[in-house]
Design an enzyme around this catalytic site. Structure first.
Site, PDB file in Angstrom:
ATOM      1  N   TYR A   1      -6.914   3.078   5.617  1.00  0.00           N
ATOM      2  CA  TYR A   1      -6.090   1.889   5.367  1.00  0.00           C
ATOM      3  C   TYR A   1      -6.074   0.886   6.517  1.00  0.00           C
ATOM      4  CZ  TYR A   1      -2.687   4.982   7.708  1.00  0.00           C
ATOM      5  OH  TYR A   1      -2.059   5.853   8.568  1.00  0.00           O
TER       6      TYR A   1
ATOM      7  N   CYS B   1      31.715  29.883  18.151  1.00  0.00           N
ATOM      8  CA  CYS B   1      31.898  31.280  18.541  1.00  0.00           C
ATOM      9  C   CYS B   1      32.254  31.332  20.022  1.00  0.00           C
ATOM     10  CB  CYS B   1      30.618  32.058  18.271  1.00  0.00           C
ATOM     11  SG  CYS B   1      30.538  33.667  19.072  1.00  0.00           S
TER      12      CYS B   1
ATOM     13  N   GLU C   1       0.836  -1.197   0.000  1.00  0.00           N
ATOM     14  CA  GLU C   1       0.000   0.000   0.000  1.00  0.00           C
ATOM     15  C   GLU C   1       0.872   1.250   0.000  1.00  0.00           C
ATOM     16  OE1 GLU C   1      -2.682  -0.309   3.356  1.00  0.00           O
ATOM     17  OE2 GLU C   1      -2.747  -2.499   3.176  1.00  0.00           O
TER      18      GLU C   1
ATOM     19  N   CYS D   1      28.586  38.251  15.938  1.00  0.00           N
ATOM     20  CA  CYS D   1      29.127  39.177  16.939  1.00  0.00           C
ATOM     21  C   CYS D   1      30.588  39.540  16.706  1.00  0.00           C
ATOM     22  CB  CYS D   1      28.962  38.605  18.344  1.00  0.00           C
ATOM     23  SG  CYS D   1      30.015  37.169  18.690  1.00  0.00           S
TER      24      CYS D   1
ATOM     25  N   CYS E   1      26.936  37.128  22.338  1.00  0.00           N
ATOM     26  CA  CYS E   1      26.618  36.907  20.930  1.00  0.00           C
ATOM     27  C   CYS E   1      25.098  36.845  20.789  1.00  0.00           C
ATOM     28  CB  CYS E   1      27.239  35.596  20.443  1.00  0.00           C
ATOM     29  SG  CYS E   1      26.742  35.116  18.773  1.00  0.00           S
TER      30      CYS E   1
ATOM     31  N   LYS F   1       2.587   4.553   0.883  1.00  0.00           N
ATOM     32  CA  LYS F   1       2.731   5.225   2.179  1.00  0.00           C
ATOM     33  C   LYS F   1       2.484   6.716   1.976  1.00  0.00           C
ATOM     34  CE  LYS F   1       5.879   5.650   6.103  1.00  0.00           C
ATOM     35  NZ  LYS F   1       5.874   7.127   6.179  1.00  0.00           N
TER      36      LYS F   1
ATOM     37  N   CYS G   1      32.938  34.953  14.361  1.00  0.00           N
ATOM     38  CA  CYS G   1      31.490  34.764  14.367  1.00  0.00           C
ATOM     39  C   CYS G   1      30.811  35.791  13.466  1.00  0.00           C
ATOM     40  CB  CYS G   1      30.960  34.896  15.798  1.00  0.00           C
ATOM     41  SG  CYS G   1      29.155  34.832  15.904  1.00  0.00           S
TER      42      CYS G   1
ATOM     43  N   LYS H   1      10.891   2.701   2.604  1.00  0.00           N
ATOM     44  CA  LYS H   1      11.018   4.107   2.228  1.00  0.00           C
ATOM     45  C   LYS H   1      11.680   4.239   0.852  1.00  0.00           C
ATOM     46  CE  LYS H   1      10.019   7.047   5.425  1.00  0.00           C
ATOM     47  NZ  LYS H   1      10.971   7.500   6.291  1.00  0.00           N
TER      48      LYS H   1
ATOM     49  N   ASP I   1       2.067  10.657   2.464  1.00  0.00           N
ATOM     50  CA  ASP I   1       2.829  11.651   3.210  1.00  0.00           C
ATOM     51  C   ASP I   1       1.867  12.726   3.699  1.00  0.00           C
ATOM     52  OD1 ASP I   1       4.939  12.897   4.372  1.00  0.00           O
ATOM     53  OD2 ASP I   1       5.806  13.679   2.529  1.00  0.00           O
TER      54      ASP I   1
END
Length: 696
Positions: free
Chosen positions: A233, A433, A121, A418, A439, A123, A415, A321, A125
Site C-alpha cells: 500500500y 492483597c 484503503e 494466599c 503471596c 486497514k 486474597c 477505526k 490487521d
C-alpha cells in the site's frame, strides 16, 4: 480514567509516568511477543488519555512519551535492518465528526475550500513489512520494529506467495522499497488452529497474532508451512518517483506484479469518503481477512508534500477505526487475579463465542465498582466487545435474559491466592492483597518486574520461565536469581562435580548447555547495577523509572535512601518535585515490611548497587531551562543534542508552550517554530545553541 480537568501538575506527572510504562509494556507484548494483553479499545483509551494530559501540561511531556514512539524495539533474536525512510504510524479517529474535522483541517492548512481527493484503503490487521529491491531484485525485508530499525525477515518474506523476487518492468525504479501488510486469512487461521489443537499446541488468539508469529520465525521453513498473504500500500526509499498520486502508485504496483487491496477506492469528496467507510463497515464480516478500519490518504503527492508531517504522523493521512465488535454470551464464572502490587482484578470466564473470527472465552471486569455498577452476576448473559482484542470487556448485562435466583456477586475480602486480607483505600477503586511477597501471585509478578527491561534486564528469564521456576521452587524471590548457577550443579557426565544433584537447567525440555550458560552470563553481567535501576526493580508501588531517577539524584546511595525510609524520614522525599504525599507513603510502607527488608538484604549479598553520580552541570546557561528541538540539526543528531541539554541541567520537552525557554531550530523546522514565534519564545539557531553551551 481520571478527570483530566481536575488533575494537578503533580498528579499529571505521575499519571504520565504510569501511562508511559503501561503503553511501553503493551507495545512490547504486541510488537515483540505477538501476545497483546490489552484490548484495542483499552489501548486506544490509554493513548488518548496520554495525549490529553500532554495537551494540558506540555512541559511535562516525557522523553519516553508514547506520543514520540512507534512500535517497539526489535527482538534480539533477529538481525537488525535500519530503515532509510522511517516507517511511521498514523493518528486514529473514531467518529464521523472527527473525520469531518480531519478533512476540514487539511483544507484549512492548504487554504482552500475546494474538495480534495482522498484514497480510502482498508486497514489490514496484520504485520507491517518493508521489502527492498535493487535493480529489480529483492535483496532484503524487514518488520516495522520501532519505526527506525526493524527485524531482518528477508528469508521469511521470500516464501510468501505473491511477493515477486524479481521485477523486470522497464519503469521499475533502480532502488525501490515496497511496504505493506502480511496477514493470514480467516480460513487459514481456523485451519492452523485446528492443526495446533490436534498436535496439542497452543492455538493462536486471532489471525493477526498467527500472521505475526508465523512471519517472525527464525526458521523460514515454518513460515512457508503456514499460509500467509500480503498486500502493498505504500513505499519507502525510492530512487525515482514517477507517479503523481497514491492511486497512480497503486495502479503501478499492480502492473509490476504486486498484490494490492481490491477494495481500495478513490473518493472525490467527504460524502464519498463516508460512503466508503459505511460500505466496508457493513461488509467487513464477509471479507476473507480481518480489517479494523480504513486509512484515508490525500491522493496528490504534491499536496502531501505541502501538508508534511507532525511529530510522528503524516498530516495528510489518518486511520478511521471501526467500533468494537460485539456479541452476547454467558458468564460461567468470575475469577479474581492478583497482580504485582497486590491489586485484585476480576475476570469473567465466558461460554466461548466467536467474535470477528476470534474465539473469546474471557473478559475483563476491571474492578469491583464496575461489577456493581453494571450489576454483573455469574450466570448472566452479557454483551461483550472486542476490536482484535485478546481479552475483551463486558459492555452490559442483557437483563431480559437473566435467570431468576441469580445472586449479586460479592467481591472477595481476602486474597484468593494466599488468604491474606484484601483491603481497599478510600481514594482507590482497587482492592489489594496485604500478603506482600508472601503471596505467590505477587511474588511471581514481582520477579517478572525485577528482570524486566528497565530494571535488571535479564535476558532468558521471560514471563513463562519465571512462572515455571517459581512453581517448581527454583525461584521464590529476586535474590534466588543470583544463586541459580551455584545451584545448577555440574553436567551429568562430570564425575568430579561437587554438586551433581543440582538443578541441571541444561537438561530441561527446550533448554541446552548454551541457553543455560547464556542465562548465567546475563545474570553475572547484572551483579553491578545503577542506583535508579535497582530502586525501580524493587517494584515499589507508584515508583516508576523516572521517579527512581529522582530518588537516586536526591539520596546518592541506596544505603542512605533505605535508612531514611526505614525511620520514616520523608521530609526530603516530599520536597522532590514529582513526589507527593501518597507516593511517599507507599515508599515508606514498603520499607516497613520485614519480608521486603529480608529480600533486599539477600540481594545486597550478591549485587553491588553503584552510588549515583550526578554529572549534570547546574551552573550552565541551560540549567533549569526548558528547551525544545525542531528541524534537522547539522552538527549533531537530535539525540546527541537532547542528551547534551539534559547533561547541562535542562528539561527537554516535546512541544512548545508558554513555559518553554528556548526553541532550537534546525533546517526544515515545522510548526514548533511558528508556535514559538506566536508565544514569544526565544528561538536559537543550531550555531547559537552551540555558542550558548560553549561549543563554538
Amino acid at each position: 480514567m481520571p478527570d483530566i480537568s481536575t488533575l494537578s501538575k503533580e498528579q499529571a506527572a505521575q499519571e504520565l509516568e504510569r501511562l508511559a510504562k503501561e503503553i511501553a509494556k503493551s507495545d512490547e507484548a504486541y510488537y515483540q511477543h505477538d501476545d497483546p494483553y490489552l484490548t484495542d479499545a483499552e489501548y486506544d483509551r490509554l493513548k488518548h488519555l496520554n495525549e490529553e494530559i500532554e495537551k494540558k501540561y506540555p512541559d511535562l511531556v516525557r522523553a519516553d512519551s508514547p506520543s514520540k514512539r512507534v512500535g517497539a524495539p526489535v527482538k534480539s533474536d533477529f538481525k537488525k535492518i535500519t530503515h532509510k525512510v522511517p516507517m511511521l504510524s498514523l493518528a486514529d479517529i473514531f467518529s464521523e465528526e472527527e473525520l469531518a474535522d480531519f478533512v476540514k483541517g487539511v483544507q484549512k492548512f492548504l487554504n482552500t475550500d475546494k474538495d480534495i481527493e482522498f484514497t480510502a484503503e482498508p486497514k489490514m490487521d496484520g504485520l507491517s513489512f518493508s521489502a527492498r529491491y535493487e535493480n529489480g531484485i529483492l535483496v532484503s525485508g524487514a518488520t516495522r520494529g520501532d519505526g527506525k530499525t526493524g527485524e531482518d525477515i528477508t528469508d521469511n518474506l521470500k516464501v510468501i506467495k505473491g511477493l515477486p523476487h524479481k521485477v523486470e518492468a522497464a519503469d521499475f525504479p533502480q532502488v525501490m522499497e515496497m511496504r505493506g501488510e502480511v496477514y493470514m486469512s480467516k480460513a487459514d487461521f481456523f485451519a492452523l488452529n485446528e492443526k495446533n489443537k490436534e498436535e496439542n499446541k497452543k492455538p493462536f488468539a486471532n489471525p493477526r497474532n498467527a500472521a505475526a508469529g508465523s512471519l517472525r520465525q527464525l526458521d523460514a521453513g515454518i513460515t512457508k508451512e503456514r499460509k500467509l498473504s500480503l498486500l502493498v500500500y505504500t513505499w519507502g526509499e525510492v530512487s525515482k518517483v514517477s507517479w503523481k498520486s497514491q492511486s497512480e502508485f497503486l495502479k503501478k504496483v499492480e502492473e509490476w506484479g504486486f498484490p494490492v487491496n481490491p477494495y481500495n477506492r478513490l473518493c472525490h469528496n467527504l460524502g464519498e469518503i463516508i460512503e466508503s467507510y459505511e460500505n466496508l463497515l457493513n461488509n467487513r464480516a464477509d471479507l476473507a481477512y480481518d480489517i479494523d478500519g480504513i486509512v484515508y490518504k490525500v491522493n496528490s503527492l504534491e499536496l502531501q508534500a505541502r501538508l508534511g508531517f507532525l511529530t510522528r504522523t503524516p498530516r495528510w493521512a489518518i486511520a478511521h477505526k471501526f467500533p468494537a465488535e460485539q456479541a452476547v454470551t454467558r458468564i460461567d464464572n468470575i475469577r479474581v487475579q492478583v497482580g504485582r502490587t497486590g491489586a485484585l482484578t476480576p475476570v469473567a470466564d465466558l461460554e466461548p463465542i466467536n467474535v470477528g473470527g476470534v474465539m473469546v472465552s474471557h473478559a475483563t471486569l476491571h474492578n469491583e465498582d464496575e461489577i456493581k455498577r453494571k450489576d454483573i452476576r455469574i450466570g448472566d448473559y452479557v454483551v461483550i466487545q472486542r476490536a482484535g482484542d485478546v481479552i475483551p470487556q463486558v459492555v452490559s448485562v442483557v437483563l431480559e435474559k437473566r435467570a431468576s435466583g441469580l445472586k449479586e456477586y460479592e467481591f472477595p475480602k481476602t486474597c484468593p491466592e494466599c488468604g491474606a486480607h484484601a483491603i481497599r483505600e478510600e481514594d482507590e477503586a482497587v482492592r489489594r492483597c496485604t500478603g506482600g511477597l508472601s503471596c505467590p501471585a505477587q511474588a511471581i509478578e514481582r520477579i517478572k518486574h525485577f528482570v524486566s527491561r528497565e530494571a535488571f534486564n535479564i535476558e532468558g528469564l521471560g514471563s513463562k520461565i519465571v512462572e515455571e521456576f517459581f512453581n517448581e521452587g527454583i525461584l521464590q524471590n529476586p535474590a534466588d536469581i543470583f544463586t541459580l548457577e551455584e545451584r545448577n550443579g555440574g553436567q551429568e557426565d562430570d564425575l568430579f562435580s561437587s554438586n551433581r544433584d543440582g538443578l541441571h537447567l541444561e537438561n530441561r525440555e527446550g533448554w541446552g548447555k548454551k541457553s543455560a550458560d547464556n542465562l548465567f552470563k546475563a545474570i553475572k553481567s547484572r551483579k553491578e547495577i545503577s542506583l535508579p535501576r535497582f530502586i525501580y526493580a524493587l517494584g515499589i508501588r507508584q515508583v516508576g523509572a523516572a521517579t527512581s531517577l529522582l530518588i537516586a539524584k536526591n539520596y546518592g546511595s541506596f544505603n542512605n535512601f533505605m535508612e531514611k525510609m526505614r525511620i520514616g524520614d520523608t521530609e526530603k522525599l516530599v520536597s522532590i518535585d514529582g513526589i507527593g504525599e501518597a507516593m511517599a507513603k507507599d515508599i515508606t510502607e514498603f520499607f516497613k515490611e520485614e519480608h521486603n527488608l529480608r529480600i533486599i538484604a539477600k540481594l545486597l549479598d550478591y549485587v553491588k548497587v553503584e552510588d549515583f553520580e550526578d554529572t549534570t552541570d547546574y551552573n550552565s546557561p541551560l540549567s533549569g531551562k526548558t528547551v525544545v528541538f525542531t528541524g534537522t540539526l547539522e552538527q549533531m543528531t537530535r539525540a546527541e543534542a537532547k542528551a547534551k541539554a539534559l547533561s547541562l541541567g535542562a528539561k527537554v520537552a516535546g512541544s512548545v508552550s508558554g513555559s518553554t525557554d528556548y526553541v532550537i531550530m534546525g533546517s526544515s523546522a515545522g510548526s514548533k517554530a511558528q508556535k514559538a514565534q506566536d508565544l514569544g519564545v526565544k528561538i536559537l539557531s543550531e550555531e547559537e545553541f552551540l555558542s550558548l553551551i560553549g561549543q563554538r
